[in-house]
Design a protein around this motif. Structure first.
Motif, short mmCIF file in Angstrom:
data_model
loop_
_atom_site.label_atom_id
_atom_site.label_comp_id
_atom_site.label_asym_id
_atom_site.label_seq_id
_atom_site.Cartn_x
_atom_site.Cartn_y
_atom_site.Cartn_z
N HIS A 95 -45.76 2.68 17.88
CA HIS A 95 -45.61 1.75 19.00
C HIS A 95 -46.37 0.46 18.79
O HIS A 95 -46.15 -0.51 19.49
CB HIS A 95 -45.96 2.43 20.34
N ALA A 96 -47.28 0.40 17.80
CA ALA A 96 -47.91 -0.89 17.48
C ALA A 96 -46.87 -1.84 16.90
O ALA A 96 -47.00 -3.06 17.02
CB ALA A 96 -49.04 -0.69 16.48
N ARG A 97 -45.85 -1.26 16.29
CA ARG A 97 -44.80 -2.08 15.70
C ARG A 97 -43.49 -1.99 16.49
O ARG A 97 -42.48 -2.53 16.07
CB ARG A 97 -44.55 -1.68 14.25
N GLY A 98 -43.55 -1.29 17.60
CA GLY A 98 -42.36 -1.23 18.45
C GLY A 98 -41.22 -0.50 17.80
O GLY A 98 -40.06 -0.88 17.98
N GLU A 99 -41.50 0.61 17.07
CA GLU A 99 -40.44 1.24 16.28
C GLU A 99 -40.39 2.75 16.53
O GLU A 99 -41.42 3.44 16.51
CB GLU A 99 -40.67 0.98 14.79
N LEU A 100 -39.19 3.24 16.77
CA LEU A 100 -38.91 4.68 16.80
C LEU A 100 -37.93 4.96 15.68
O LEU A 100 -36.88 4.31 15.59
CB LEU A 100 -38.30 5.07 18.16
N THR A 101 -38.27 5.91 14.82
CA THR A 101 -37.36 6.27 13.72
C THR A 101 -37.06 7.77 13.78
O THR A 101 -37.87 8.58 14.27
CB THR A 101 -37.95 5.93 12.35
N ARG A 102 -35.89 8.14 13.26
CA ARG A 102 -35.51 9.54 13.14
C ARG A 102 -34.99 9.76 11.74
O ARG A 102 -34.03 9.10 11.32
CB ARG A 102 -34.45 9.91 14.17
N GLY A 103 -35.65 10.61 10.99
CA GLY A 103 -35.27 10.83 9.61
C GLY A 103 -35.39 9.57 8.77
O GLY A 103 -34.65 9.37 7.81
N GLY A 104 -36.31 8.69 9.16
CA GLY A 104 -36.54 7.44 8.43
C GLY A 104 -35.65 6.30 8.85
O GLY A 104 -35.83 5.18 8.38
N LEU A 105 -34.69 6.56 9.75
CA LEU A 105 -33.77 5.51 10.20
C LEU A 105 -34.17 5.04 11.60
O LEU A 105 -34.55 5.85 12.45
CB LEU A 105 -32.34 6.03 10.22
N PRO A 106 -34.08 3.71 11.86
CA PRO A 106 -34.48 3.20 13.16
C PRO A 106 -33.55 3.68 14.27
O PRO A 106 -32.34 3.81 14.09
CB PRO A 106 -34.40 1.68 12.99
N VAL A 107 -34.13 3.97 15.43
CA VAL A 107 -33.38 4.35 16.62
C VAL A 107 -33.44 3.19 17.60
O VAL A 107 -34.52 2.67 17.89
CB VAL A 107 -33.97 5.61 17.28
N ALA A 108 -32.28 2.73 18.08
CA ALA A 108 -32.25 1.62 19.03
C ALA A 108 -32.86 2.07 20.35
O ALA A 108 -32.44 3.06 20.94
CB ALA A 108 -30.81 1.14 19.24
N VAL A 109 -33.86 1.36 20.81
CA VAL A 109 -34.54 1.71 22.05
C VAL A 109 -35.19 0.47 22.63
O VAL A 109 -35.76 -0.35 21.91
CB VAL A 109 -35.59 2.83 21.80
#
Length: 510
Positions: free
Chosen positions: A14-28
């Motif tokens: 969350h410091a970078r504003g990123e959620l990933t699943r299996g290494g791929l970004p999830v739109a959120v």
């Protein structure tokens, strides 16, 4: 504040504003990411609605329906739902509990997403003298973070981390180093009676100087309308400044260190100049980007743009081949990322020229706007398509919207406005705008062609002939025969209006 939380195949940075699943970004959305991060930071603990309001909404008054909406969005992002409740479980009359086993909290990543310019928007300061007015300054900040996050070209730090820096005694350079960003945005809000003043500035912390600043004074009639208007202008202007500055930074990079994103950045800059030489550079850059990352949707979208450029300016002998390839590139972009607004906008233009399917073209343009409604460029491109669809008044309304969103609009917007005015038969307004476009974009064949047509209809045939002679000499493929068969105007009388005028000005048939 800077930890990475891992559970199952998800990672939250969350410091970078990123959620990933299996290494791929999830739109959120940023606020939804903050909610997931806060829940995941307290696995097995029941968090009340008040807990969530304090942590995610900063203690502001929030309705139960708004919280429920965000919980549903969080579940969707995690592939969960209200029935399964695999990750976020509702505890009746108490709150919510995060169900997954959270692994070790990892050290934050040391650098932002490779190649992308990164920014943190710090909480705008409330200078109104009334603590109750902080809701508005926080609302402005929230909206700027949310709207900037719609730009796939940027890496935007989440609200959770940005707001954790409120009232920090650290310098902007220290905050930027902590968050790992290249740019800091900050500002202030002052409300006195029925007047409000919002200031915003963009800072380069490393260089230690201000890159851009602006002040916005408004009468407050509808506070939310004012908030939306100011946010939209700030976001468009700020994004334009960042893109321009980042492009200048990467120009000097060693070619061996350039990644796909940087190639796309360079390609976009050259493609939007709409000149033959620049377009060839753009094609070369985009080929390099796709070679590095064949799954990069934006690369395929910009490839479509370069092919549309050469086809609709008649820079190539085989316009049909370029239009077909543009259509294929746009479809490839959507197949790679169906939520990329550039992909849909480029499909709209490709369908317009290759298929002459006006309804499909407008549908694609509307989808691009839906995916990033605050981006002035997509409104401008929609204006372009509307003019060909026989809707010059709607085209003018759309370009007005684009110009309000971005007062520093690109020169190509002049062409969108000038063409719409010409098709509206408003020659007095069209000619000076088209002349300005010719001056600013001399390599744009259509700028010369539409300006010459307008001059003929205004009775200035000699001026038009001089312009057409210049156009014909510079572009051997810009000919009456090609225009008659390829111009994708919905109304045949619009084709005649342009082609007949250029014939009177001496444009050759073949």
């Amino acid at each position: 504040m800077g930890d990475v939380i891992a559970f199952d195949d998800f990672r939250i940075d969350h410091a970078r504003g990123e959620l990933t699943r299996g290494g791929l970004p999830v739109a959120v959305e940023p606020q939804v990411l903050d909610l997931i991060a806060h829940l995941a930071a307290h696995p097995g603990v029941v968090l009340t609605r008040d807990d969530l309001i304090d942590a995610v909404w900063g203690g502001r008054i929030v309705s139960d329906s708004a919280i429920s909406s965000r919980i549903n969005a969080a579940r969707t992002a995690l592939g969960d739902d209200g029935t399964a409740q695999k990750y976020i479980k509702t505890i009746p009359r108490r709150g919510f509990r995060f169900e997954a086993d959270v692994g070790a909290r990892l050290a934050p990543a040391t650098s932002a997403l490779q190649g992308k310019p990164s920014i943190a928007v710090l909480p705008f300061e409330n200078l109104s003298g009334d603590p109750e007015q902080r809701y508005f300054s926080d609302g402005i900040t929230d909206d700027i973070i949310t709207e900037l996050s719609r730009y796939g070209e940027l890496f935007v730090i989440s609200r959770h981390s940005s707001f954790a820096c409120r009232d920090s005694d650290q310098s902007t350079a220290e905050i930027a180093r902590y968050l790992g960003v290249q740019y800091i945005a900050e500002g202030s809000v002052r409300r006195v009676g029925d007047r409000i003043r919002v200031t915003a500035q963009l800072i380069d912390p490393e260089a230690g100087h201000q890159l851009w600043a602006e002040r916005y004074d408004r009468d407050v009639t509808d506070i939310f309308e004012v908030q939306d208007e100011i946010t939209t202008v700030i976001v468009n202007t700020m994004f334009g400044q960042i893109a321009h500055l980042h492009h200048r930074r990467v120009l000097g990079k060693d070619p061996g260190t350039v990644d796909a994103y940087v190639h796309v950045l360079k390609a976009t800059e050259h493609a939007l100049r709409v000149a033959p030489g620049d377009n060839e550079i753009a094609k070369s850059e985009i080929a390099a980007a796709i070679a590095i990352d064949p799954e990069f949707a934006r690369a395929h979208a910009v490839r479509a743009l370069t092919l549309v450029n050469e086809a609709n300016n008649f820079w190539v002998a085989d316009q049909d081949a370029s239009e077909r390839l543009a259509h294929e590139a746009a479809l490839a972009a959507i197949a790679t990322d169906s939520r990329d607004p550039w992909a849909h906008s480029m499909l709209g233009i490709a369908v317009l020229w290759f298929k002459k399917d006006h309804a499909a073209a407008l549908g694609a343009m509307r989808r691009g706007i839906e995916l990033n409604p605050s981006n002035a460029y997509f409104h401008g491109l929609c204006s372009y398509v509307l003019a060909f669809c026989g809707e010059p008044r709607e085209a003018l309304a759309e370009i007005d919207t684009a110009n309000r969103m971005n007062p520093l609009a690109p020169a190509v917007f002049l062409g969108f406005r000038g063409r719409a005015l010409l098709l509206k038969r408003d020659l007095d307004a069209a000619i000076p705008i088209l002349q300005q476009m010719v001056s600013e974009m001399p390599g744009h064949s259509n700028a010369l062609g539409y300006c010459a047509a307008a001059l003929v209809h205004a009775g200035r045939v000699d001026d038009a002939k001089a312009m057409v002679a210049e156009l014909a000499a510079a572009n051997p493929h810009y000919r009456l025969g090609a225009l008659r068969t390829r111009l994708p105007f919905k109304n045949p009388e619009d084709v005649d209006y342009i082609v007949d005028a250029l014939q009177a000005a001496g444009l050759p048939e073949t």
